[in-house]
Design an enzyme around this catalytic site. Sequence first.
Site, short mmCIF file in Angstrom:
data_model
loop_
_atom_site.label_atom_id
_atom_site.label_comp_id
_atom_site.label_asym_id
_atom_site.label_seq_id
_atom_site.Cartn_x
_atom_site.Cartn_y
_atom_site.Cartn_z
N HIS A 1 -9.33 -3.99 -1.25
CA HIS A 1 -8.32 -3.15 -0.58
C HIS A 1 -8.80 -1.70 -0.54
CE1 HIS A 1 -3.96 -2.24 0.32
NE2 HIS A 1 -4.37 -1.05 -0.11
N GLU A 2 -9.31 -1.19 -1.67
CA GLU A 2 -9.76 0.21 -1.73
C GLU A 2 -11.06 0.42 -0.95
OE1 GLU A 2 -7.51 2.16 -2.59
OE2 GLU A 2 -6.30 0.65 -3.62
N CYS A 8 0.84 -1.20 0.00
CA CYS A 8 0.00 0.00 0.00
C CYS A 8 0.88 1.24 0.00
CB CYS A 8 -0.88 -0.03 1.25
SG CYS A 8 -2.00 1.36 1.40
N HIS A 68 -10.10 0.85 2.55
CA HIS A 68 -9.63 2.22 2.85
C HIS A 68 -10.82 3.13 3.14
CE1 HIS A 68 -5.33 2.35 2.45
NE2 HIS A 68 -5.34 1.77 1.26
#
Length: 188
Positions: A161-162, A118, A165
Amino acid sequence: MTEPLVNDLVASWSEAELGVPGRVLPVVQAPAAVLSSVGEAVDPEAPATVQLAADLVATMRVSPGCVGLAAPQVGESASVFCVDVSQHPKTKDHHGTFVLCNAVVVEATRNEKAREGCLSVPDFTGDVKRASRLVVQGRLPGSGQEVRLTTNAFEARALQHEIDHCAGLLFLDRVAGAHAIHQRQTYL
């Protein structure tokens, strides 16, 4: 999952549709508080959201090895992210470059463990278990059109993953323990 693997509307999307030039923004690094806060839902048609979408794509494009970037990573607590895994060697099927607002996972299957890195955690990578088949629903910036896309493999991992976030989570929050965190390798 009987939906087509590639959503033509998402695959044909381009940042040119946003109608504004993207600015390259600085990437926030852990332990910045914005990275652990839940991103606010956004109006995908609002000018500020459209500009943020363009900025995310511009910043992703100048960041070597970057396949996705979420609003919290540029200091904005908003549920917006971009993804483009098309040039990554682990990619199978993909939708090219796209941005989603207020995205949610609708269906997730076939968990697999793989190494992740990341931009906001530049010194480490980690082994993270994630679904390798995914259905995600969100809205396109600018038009606000709701889309639903089915994806797999590396693109599915990047999307999760996004989305993490935007939910205030880093990949470090998903590893099984300290044994699954590794010093990032530097290649010359």
